[in-house]
Design a protein around this motif. Structure first.
Motif, PDB file in Angstrom:
ATOM      1  N   GLY A 243       0.812  -1.202  -0.105  1.00  0.00           N
ATOM      2  CA  GLY A 243      -0.048   0.271  -0.108  1.00  0.00           C
ATOM      3  C   GLY A 243       0.785   1.283   0.046  1.00  0.00           C
ATOM      4  O   GLY A 243       2.003   1.302   0.540  1.00  0.00           O
ATOM      5  N   ILE A 244       0.119   2.541  -0.645  1.00  0.00           N
ATOM      6  CA  ILE A 244       1.033   3.630  -0.519  1.00  0.00           C
ATOM      7  C   ILE A 244       1.401   4.254   0.522  1.00  0.00           C
ATOM      8  O   ILE A 244       2.709   4.520   0.676  1.00  0.00           O
ATOM      9  N   THR A 245       0.666   4.408   1.525  1.00  0.00           N
ATOM     10  CA  THR A 245       0.809   4.591   2.850  1.00  0.00           C
ATOM     11  C   THR A 245       1.735   3.873   3.804  1.00  0.00           C
ATOM     12  O   THR A 245       2.767   4.580   4.323  1.00  0.00           O
ATOM     13  N   GLU A 246       1.662   2.548   3.336  1.00  0.00           N
ATOM     14  CA  GLU A 246       2.786   1.788   4.189  1.00  0.00           C
ATOM     15  C   GLU A 246       4.116   1.891   3.702  1.00  0.00           C
ATOM     16  O   GLU A 246       5.163   2.112   4.243  1.00  0.00           O
ATOM     17  N   VAL A 247       4.043   2.087   2.285  1.00  0.00           N
ATOM     18  CA  VAL A 247       5.355   2.280   1.579  1.00  0.00           C
ATOM     19  C   VAL A 247       6.096   3.545   1.855  1.00  0.00           C
ATOM     20  O   VAL A 247       7.104   3.687   2.305  1.00  0.00           O
ATOM     21  N   CYS A 248       5.328   4.795   1.884  1.00  0.00           N
ATOM     22  CA  CYS A 248       5.717   5.997   2.364  1.00  0.00           C
ATOM     23  C   CYS A 248       6.400   5.834   3.908  1.00  0.00           C
ATOM     24  O   CYS A 248       7.732   6.355   3.605  1.00  0.00           O
ATOM     25  N   PHE A 249       5.842   5.329   4.781  1.00  0.00           N
ATOM     26  CA  PHE A 249       6.633   5.278   6.036  1.00  0.00           C
ATOM     27  C   PHE A 249       7.893   4.484   6.035  1.00  0.00           C
ATOM     28  O   PHE A 249       8.707   4.460   6.872  1.00  0.00           O
ATOM     29  N   GLN A 250       7.623   3.226   5.379  1.00  0.00           N
ATOM     30  CA  GLN A 250       8.535   1.873   5.084  1.00  0.00           C
ATOM     31  C   GLN A 250       9.929   2.588   4.877  1.00  0.00           C
ATOM     32  O   GLN A 250      10.945   1.962   5.274  1.00  0.00           O
ATOM     33  N   VAL A 251       9.912   3.312   3.900  1.00  0.00           N
ATOM     34  CA  VAL A 251      10.989   3.857   3.371  1.00  0.00           C
ATOM     35  C   VAL A 251      11.627   5.331   3.883  1.00  0.00           C
ATOM     36  O   VAL A 251      12.809   5.795   3.382  1.00  0.00           O
ATOM     37  N   GLY A 252      11.044   5.794   5.102  1.00  0.00           N
ATOM     38  CA  GLY A 252      11.657   6.632   5.870  1.00  0.00           C
ATOM     39  C   GLY A 252      11.043   8.062   5.738  1.00  0.00           C
ATOM     40  O   GLY A 252      11.315   9.103   6.313  1.00  0.00           O
ATOM     41  N   PHE A 253       9.864   8.172   4.877  1.00  0.00           N
ATOM     42  CA  PHE A 253       9.076   9.769   4.890  1.00  0.00           C
ATOM     43  C   PHE A 253       8.421   9.780   6.048  1.00  0.00           C
ATOM     44  O   PHE A 253       7.577   8.723   6.443  1.00  0.00           O
ATOM     45  N   GLU A 254       7.948  10.902   6.542  1.00  0.00           N
ATOM     46  CA  GLU A 254       7.005  10.938   7.659  1.00  0.00           C
ATOM     47  C   GLU A 254       5.743  11.863   7.115  1.00  0.00           C
ATOM     48  O   GLU A 254       4.687  11.927   7.908  1.00  0.00           O
ATOM     49  N   SER A 255       5.719  12.236   5.919  1.00  0.00           N
ATOM     50  CA  SER A 255       4.676  12.732   5.400  1.00  0.00           C
ATOM     51  C   SER A 255       4.474  12.333   4.146  1.00  0.00           C
ATOM     52  O   SER A 255       5.111  12.331   3.339  1.00  0.00           O
ATOM     53  N   LEU A 256       2.903  11.565   3.992  1.00  0.00           N
ATOM     54  CA  LEU A 256       2.487  11.242   2.662  1.00  0.00           C
ATOM     55  C   LEU A 256       2.262  12.210   1.661  1.00  0.00           C
ATOM     56  O   LEU A 256       2.566  11.814   0.505  1.00  0.00           O
ATOM     57  N   SER A 257       1.915  13.554   2.005  1.00  0.00           N
ATOM     58  CA  SER A 257       1.871  14.580   0.798  1.00  0.00           C
ATOM     59  C   SER A 257       3.346  14.697   0.272  1.00  0.00           C
ATOM     60  O   SER A 257       3.404  15.112  -1.062  1.00  0.00           O
ATOM     61  N   TYR A 258       4.206  14.789   1.073  1.00  0.00           N
ATOM     62  CA  TYR A 258       5.527  15.274   0.735  1.00  0.00           C
ATOM     63  C   TYR A 258       6.106  13.958   0.030  1.00  0.00           C
ATOM     64  O   TYR A 258       6.912  13.992  -1.298  1.00  0.00           O
ATOM     65  N   PHE A 259       5.728  12.638   0.409  1.00  0.00           N
ATOM     66  CA  PHE A 259       6.329  11.328  -0.447  1.00  0.00           C
ATOM     67  C   PHE A 259       5.785  11.440  -1.737  1.00  0.00           C
ATOM     68  O   PHE A 259       6.552  11.179  -2.651  1.00  0.00           O
ATOM     69  N   ASN A 260       4.220  11.899  -2.121  1.00  0.00           N
ATOM     70  CA  ASN A 260       3.470  11.802  -3.300  1.00  0.00           C
ATOM     71  C   ASN A 260       4.219  12.938  -4.152  1.00  0.00           C
ATOM     72  O   ASN A 260       4.765  12.806  -5.286  1.00  0.00           O
ATOM     73  N   LYS A 261       4.742  14.128  -3.271  1.00  0.00           N
ATOM     74  CA  LYS A 261       5.348  15.341  -4.373  1.00  0.00           C
ATOM     75  C   LYS A 261       6.734  14.912  -4.708  1.00  0.00           C
ATOM     76  O   LYS A 261       7.035  14.970  -5.950  1.00  0.00           O
ATOM     77  N   LEU A 262       7.312  14.198  -3.867  1.00  0.00           N
ATOM     78  CA  LEU A 262       8.708  13.741  -4.571  1.00  0.00           C
ATOM     79  C   LEU A 262       8.850  12.634  -5.551  1.00  0.00           C
ATOM     80  O   LEU A 262       9.503  12.663  -6.334  1.00  0.00           O
ATOM     81  N   PHE A 263       8.077  11.758  -5.153  1.00  0.00           N
ATOM     82  CA  PHE A 263       7.763  10.751  -6.015  1.00  0.00           C
ATOM     83  C   PHE A 263       7.219  11.033  -7.546  1.00  0.00           C
ATOM     84  O   PHE A 263       8.047  10.777  -8.513  1.00  0.00           O
ATOM     85  N   LYS A 264       6.451  12.013  -7.642  1.00  0.00           N
ATOM     86  CA  LYS A 264       6.197  12.453  -8.965  1.00  0.00           C
ATOM     87  C   LYS A 264       7.272  13.488  -9.475  1.00  0.00           C
ATOM     88  O   LYS A 264       7.459  13.455 -10.750  1.00  0.00           O
ATOM     89  N   LYS A 265       7.995  13.964  -8.792  1.00  0.00           N
ATOM     90  CA  LYS A 265       9.072  14.892  -9.070  1.00  0.00           C
ATOM     91  C   LYS A 265      10.484  14.002  -9.565  1.00  0.00           C
ATOM     92  O   LYS A 265      10.784  14.378 -10.652  1.00  0.00           O
ATOM     93  N   TYR A 266      10.578  12.951  -9.100  1.00  0.00           N
ATOM     94  CA  TYR A 266      11.533  11.962  -9.583  1.00  0.00           C
ATOM     95  C   TYR A 266      11.058  11.002 -10.657  1.00  0.00           C
ATOM     96  O   TYR A 266      11.818  10.809 -11.727  1.00  0.00           O
ATOM     97  N   ILE A 267       9.931  10.397 -10.598  1.00  0.00           N
ATOM     98  CA  ILE A 267       9.349   9.591 -11.694  1.00  0.00           C
ATOM     99  C   ILE A 267       8.386  10.142 -12.670  1.00  0.00           C
ATOM    100  O   ILE A 267       8.302   9.527 -13.667  1.00  0.00           O
TER     101      ILE A 267
END
Length: 285
Positions: A243-267
């Motif tokens: 799951g996306i929320t699970e993955v966000c915290f599993q790889v070390g991010f503390e904010s789901l919105s920041y994770f989504n923003k960075l993921f879109k920036k890189y990918i």
């Protein structure tokens, strides 16, 4: 992450080998004296050749010179990654290519392959077609195919030099030992909170000196590199249907919105779009 010398074995009577490796579970720096042409077909990946670290999408065609350290091109991201690798004997290039005047353009190509060369466009398309045909041809026909491929690459202007300076093994042994320590630290701590002060101390540098050193080696800040690493680990987990929320915290991010923003920036797409598209490709190739 110590640099390992890869020992390449060739069939007797052959100047090169062409094969499809399966390296998805490997993650190590390696080098070899043989010049290598690599075609990678994957949804996303990271190329790391010499000091260059950069993303690619869909596919990549790389010419890597003798003794240039590099990492596997899926960067431990287990997508439906397909590879074709062509490795040329060192003495084949020295004794045959370099001694024939008609191969002058090919010689110049190989002379600058230590920079790592990435080919695109029609050049990539033509070369990949020839590589695919060579797999089924007899020894002589495949040898002539190799010469044709080298000439196509030598004449192409659809090429990008990945490095701006010599990064062959002699340079790396003098300097990249520190980078190995840094990569180990990031790999072990990316899901927690990698601390730039801690790793700076581990390599006996002040924090400002470490930041300058790291930027010089990778052309990225320490924070950008860690985030890039986290996002690529996230890709792996998403492709395992986590799951996306699970993955966000599993790889070390503390904010789901920041994770989504960075993921879109890189990918270039959101985690949900990436997951939907690539899991669909795997389920329905």
């Amino acid at each position: 992450m110590k640099i390992q010398k890869e020992i390449i074995e060739f069939e007797e009577g052959k100047s090169f080998k062409l094969f499809s490796p399966s390296l998805k579970n490997c993650f190590f720096w390696h080098y070899h004296p043989e010049t290598e042409l690599v075609y990678v077909e994957a949804s996303n990946g990271i190329r790391h050749v010499g000091k260059n670290i950069s993303d690619f999408k869909d596919s990549d065609l790389l010419l890597i010179g003798s003794n240039v350290p590099h990492l596997n091109f899926d960067y431990k991201i287990q997508t439906e990654c397909k590879q074709l690798v062509l490795q040329m004997r060192e003495n084949f290039i020295q004794d045959f290519i370099f001694s024939v005047p008609e191969f002058d353009r090919i010689k110049k190509l190989l002379d600058r392959s230590y920079l790592g060369l990435s080919f695109s466009g029609e050049t990539k398309h033509r070369v990949v077609e020839k590589l695919q045909r060579m797999k089924d041809e007899n020894t002589f026909a495949s040898f002539m195919g190799l010469i044709e491929i080298l000439q196509i690459l030598a004449q192409s202007d659809e090429v990008k030099e990945l490095n701006t300076e010599d990064t062959r093994i002699k340079w790396f042994l003098n300097d990249k030992i520190r980078m190995g320590t840094i990569y180990d630290y990031i790999h072990e701590n990316y899901d927690k909170a990698p601390n730039v002060n801690v790793i700076a101390g581990n390599v006996n540098l002040s924090t400002p000196a470490f930041c300058r050193y790291f930027k010089k080696q990778t052309n990225m800040t320490f924070t950008d590199f860690v985030n890039n690493y986290r996002i690529n680990q996230a890709k792996l987990l998403l492709l395992q249907n986590s799951g996306i929320t699970e993955v966000c915290f599993q790889v070390g991010f503390e904010s789901l919105s920041y994770f989504n923003k960075l993921f879109k920036k890189y990918i270039g797409e959101t985690p949900s779009a990436f997951k939907k598209k690539h899991l669909s490709k795997i389920a329905h190739p």
